[in-house]
Design a protein around this motif. Structure first.
Motif, PDB file in Angstrom:
ATOM      1  N   GLY A 206      40.802  23.419  38.612  1.00 52.19           N
ATOM      2  CA  GLY A 206      41.710  22.982  39.663  1.00 52.19           C
ATOM      3  C   GLY A 206      42.769  24.030  39.963  1.00 52.19           C
ATOM      4  N   ALA A 207      43.327  24.630  38.915  1.00 54.25           N
ATOM      5  CA  ALA A 207      44.323  25.689  39.109  1.00 54.25           C
ATOM      6  C   ALA A 207      43.696  26.917  39.759  1.00 54.25           C
ATOM      7  CB  ALA A 207      44.949  26.057  37.763  1.00 54.25           C
ATOM      8  N   PHE A 208      42.479  27.240  39.376  1.00 57.16           N
ATOM      9  CA  PHE A 208      41.808  28.405  39.958  1.00 57.16           C
ATOM     10  C   PHE A 208      41.562  28.204  41.448  1.00 57.16           C
ATOM     11  CE2 PHE A 208      37.734  30.428  41.124  1.00 57.16           C
ATOM     12  CZ  PHE A 208      38.105  31.763  40.988  1.00 57.16           C
ATOM     13  N   ALA A 222      45.865  34.727  37.244  1.00 54.77           N
ATOM     14  CA  ALA A 222      45.668  34.611  35.792  1.00 54.77           C
ATOM     15  C   ALA A 222      46.826  33.858  35.146  1.00 54.77           C
ATOM     16  CB  ALA A 222      45.522  35.997  35.177  1.00 54.77           C
ATOM     17  N   ARG A 223      48.045  34.156  35.564  1.00 54.52           N
ATOM     18  CA  ARG A 223      49.194  33.479  34.974  1.00 54.52           C
ATOM     19  C   ARG A 223      49.246  32.009  35.381  1.00 54.52           C
ATOM     20  NH1 ARG A 223      53.572  35.791  37.141  1.00 54.52           N
ATOM     21  NH2 ARG A 223      52.690  37.646  38.107  1.00 54.52           N
ATOM     22  N   ARG A 224      48.776  31.712  36.582  1.00 55.67           N
ATOM     23  CA  ARG A 224      48.727  30.316  37.007  1.00 55.67           C
ATOM     24  C   ARG A 224      47.713  29.524  36.182  1.00 55.67           C
ATOM     25  NH1 ARG A 224      50.350  29.571  42.495  1.00 55.67           N
ATOM     26  NH2 ARG A 224      49.429  27.482  42.361  1.00 55.67           N
ATOM     27  N   LEU A 225      46.593  30.141  35.836  1.00 54.45           N
ATOM     28  CA  LEU A 225      45.600  29.477  34.983  1.00 54.45           C
ATOM     29  C   LEU A 225      46.193  29.187  33.610  1.00 54.45           C
ATOM     30  CD1 LEU A 225      42.341  31.519  35.750  1.00 54.45           C
ATOM     31  CD2 LEU A 225      43.066  29.355  36.750  1.00 54.45           C
ATOM     32  N   PRO A 290      42.472  34.013  24.986  1.00 56.37           N
ATOM     33  CA  PRO A 290      41.912  32.977  25.862  1.00 56.37           C
ATOM     34  C   PRO A 290      43.008  32.277  26.653  1.00 56.37           C
ATOM     35  CG  PRO A 290      40.986  32.834  23.647  1.00 56.37           C
ATOM     36  CD  PRO A 290      42.129  33.797  23.574  1.00 56.37           C
ATOM     37  N   ILE A 291      42.599  31.574  27.697  1.00 61.87           N
ATOM     38  CA  ILE A 291      43.537  30.782  28.482  1.00 61.87           C
ATOM     39  C   ILE A 291      44.140  29.703  27.585  1.00 61.87           C
ATOM     40  CG2 ILE A 291      43.792  29.296  30.514  1.00 61.87           C
ATOM     41  CD1 ILE A 291      41.338  30.621  31.694  1.00 61.87           C
ATOM     42  N   GLY A 292      45.470  29.600  27.620  1.00 60.78           N
ATOM     43  CA  GLY A 292      46.166  28.650  26.771  1.00 60.78           C
ATOM     44  C   GLY A 292      46.779  29.265  25.535  1.00 60.78           C
ATOM     45  N   GLY A 298      51.867  37.769  24.019  1.00 65.79           N
ATOM     46  CA  GLY A 298      52.873  38.318  24.916  1.00 65.79           C
ATOM     47  C   GLY A 298      52.494  38.379  26.373  1.00 65.79           C
ATOM     48  N   GLY A 299      51.441  37.725  26.800  1.00 65.49           N
ATOM     49  CA  GLY A 299      51.093  37.720  28.216  1.00 65.49           C
ATOM     50  C   GLY A 299      49.614  37.569  28.457  1.00 65.49           C
ATOM     51  N   THR A 300      49.262  37.445  29.730  1.00 65.16           N
ATOM     52  CA  THR A 300      47.865  37.297  30.123  1.00 65.16           C
ATOM     53  C   THR A 300      47.159  38.656  30.113  1.00 65.16           C
ATOM     54  OG1 THR A 300      48.524  37.468  32.450  1.00 65.16           O
ATOM     55  CG2 THR A 300      48.303  35.261  31.541  1.00 65.16           C
ATOM     56  N   PRO A 301      45.830  38.670  30.074  1.00 67.44           N
ATOM     57  CA  PRO A 301      45.102  39.947  30.053  1.00 67.44           C
ATOM     58  C   PRO A 301      45.339  40.744  31.337  1.00 67.44           C
ATOM     59  CG  PRO A 301      43.674  38.115  29.420  1.00 67.44           C
ATOM     60  CD  PRO A 301      44.926  37.511  29.954  1.00 67.44           C
ATOM     61  N   PRO A 302      45.161  42.077  31.269  1.00 67.50           N
ATOM     62  CA  PRO A 302      45.355  42.908  32.460  1.00 67.50           C
ATOM     63  C   PRO A 302      44.211  42.756  33.453  1.00 67.50           C
ATOM     64  CG  PRO A 302      44.547  44.239  30.655  1.00 67.50           C
ATOM     65  CD  PRO A 302      44.803  42.874  30.078  1.00 67.50           C
ATOM     66  N   VAL A 303      44.491  43.146  34.681  1.00 69.24           N
ATOM     67  CA  VAL A 303      43.473  43.193  35.726  1.00 69.24           C
ATOM     68  C   VAL A 303      42.869  44.590  35.734  1.00 69.24           C
ATOM     69  CG1 VAL A 303      42.991  42.951  38.181  1.00 69.24           C
ATOM     70  CG2 VAL A 303      44.716  41.493  37.111  1.00 69.24           C
TER      71      VAL A 303
END
Length: 402
Positions: A206-208, A222-225, A290-292, A298-303
């Motif tokens: 849903g977030a995606f 990614a941060r929204r997920l 992983p997500i969550g 310290g943060g989400t994975p890079p793009v």
């Protein structure tokens, strides 16, 4: 009103294309010919008795309605019960030596009525199971929607199979979005099983769908997920659930302004395979959390941005494929199978053909017995531009976020 009716008709026709409804047999659970089994049993017993056997035909004929109750509808079962009782009365009249007593006749009637009751209860239970399966199928289509051909401007093919065939839904998920910035793709696997995993998968997808369409920056998506699953875990904990769910996933984007380029965000998932004229190679593995679980690192994975050729197909799979085992316990050799397919199709292989070939191989390897949910998604840029891509060894990955 006529316009509304035409719109509803078109909508229903589209649904039937992607999710055809199953036909319910009119007479029996297993098909119209299921009555052949109890009828064959009846004829064999009756002929054996008529040929002069010393067996008590009256007792053996009680098997017929009981057998019918397991495969036939209540009406057909009742017909067999009446037929058996009638045949026993005929045997009593035509063969006085059969020595059929009143107690035998009452036993036959009781058995016929009992068989009818069993058929009614079985039919009701079967209808209830079908209702639950339809509900599970509706849930599955929310999390795993059917993908129309060419959706999002890319070629795609997807398949999902739950380890629990009756449940039809699990914790694996995927989706393809058509956005103003180009097609965006996600595939992942939620930790755990059952309804909690399905609920978490729904929160991520849903977030995606919301962020993937509106946000231009894939790092923001990614941060929204991450935030969506965090909020979902908070809600579940408020209901008393102690386990915090997380999900490994891969998000791909095909930017409109950069043909033959794929943006990748990998949340702890195996790197997708790319199959095409250059052979088989992998997109970046999941070095991030992983997500969550982003707060732990310290943060989400890079793009990362990677060049992918116009005739190269990207294959995303969950661990139900890579960890599929044979009867001897051997893992499915996915990379070796992809190498064989790339050698057979040096000019590239379309997503639907790649998906079917891999799925067929996995089923043969496991004897069509899956111990985990299986999700596969194959995508390819839909373009006629024959411009070649760089070799995978020369790819330069650009980190656009941390």
């Amino acid at each position: 009103m006529n316009t509304l009716r035409r719109w509803v008709g078109r909508t229903l026709s589209r649904q039937q294309v992607y999710a055809p409804r199953e036909r319910v047999p009119l007479l029996t659970r297993h098909g119209r010919a299921a009555w052949v089994l109890p009828m064959g049993c009846l004829l064999v017993i009756f002929l054996v008795g008529e040929l002069g056997s010393s067996i008590r035909v009256a007792n053996w004929l009680l098997m017929v309605p009981l057998l019918a109750s397991g495969v036939c509808s209540p009406l057909v079962t009742l017909m067999f019960g009446v037929l058996v009782v009638g045949l026993n009365r005929w045997v009593d009249i035509a063969h006085p030596s059969a020595d059929i007593h009143t107690e035998d006749f009452l036993l036959q009637v009781t058995a016929a009525l009992l068989a009818f009751l069993i058929a009614v209860l079985r039919t009701q239970a079967h209808a209830y199971v079908r209702h639950l399966q339809n509900a599970a199928e509706t849930t599955r289509q929310v999390i795993l929607p059917p993908l129309p051909p060419g959706w999002g401007g890319i070629e795609s093919a997807a398949h999902y199979q739950a380890a629990d065939v009756e449940a039809r839904v699990g914790g694996d998920f995927y989706d393809v979005l058509a956005t103003p910035y180009g097609a965006r793709v996600i595939l992942g696997d939620v930790q755990g099983k059952g309804l909690p995993a399905v609920s978490s998968a729904g929160a991520v997808t849903g977030a995606f769908r919301e962020a993937g369409y509106h946000e231009a920056d894939l790092d923001v998506v990614a941060r929204r997920l991450e935030h969506a699953l965090w909020r979902h875990n908070q809600l579940r904990q408020a209901y008393g659930e102690k386990t915090e769910r997380f999900a490994t996933a891969v998000v791909l984007a095909f930017p409109k302004e950069q043909p033959h380029t794929v943006e990748v965000v990998n949340f702890g998932h195996d790197g997708p395979f790319v199959v095409g004229p250059r052979g088989v190679w992998q997109l970046p593995h999941g070095a991030g959390a992983p997500i969550g679980m982003a707060e732990l690192v310290g943060g989400t994975p890079p793009v990362r941005r990677v060049r992918v050729g116009p005739r190269e197909t990207v294959l995303l799979v969950t661990d139900g494929v890579t960890e599929a085992r044979s009867k001897a316990g051997a893992f499915f050799p996915l990379r070796r199978r992809l190498d064989e397919l790339a050698a057979d199709r040096p000019d590239g292989i379309a997503p639907v053909h790649l998906l079917n070939a891999v799925l067929t191989s996995v089923r043969a390897h496991t004897d069509d017995r899956f111990t985990d949910d299986v999700a596969l998604l194959a995508v390819r840029e839909n373009t006629e531009d024959p411009a070649p891509a760089h070799e995978p060894e020369q790819e330069q990955e650009q980190d656009t976020a941390t």
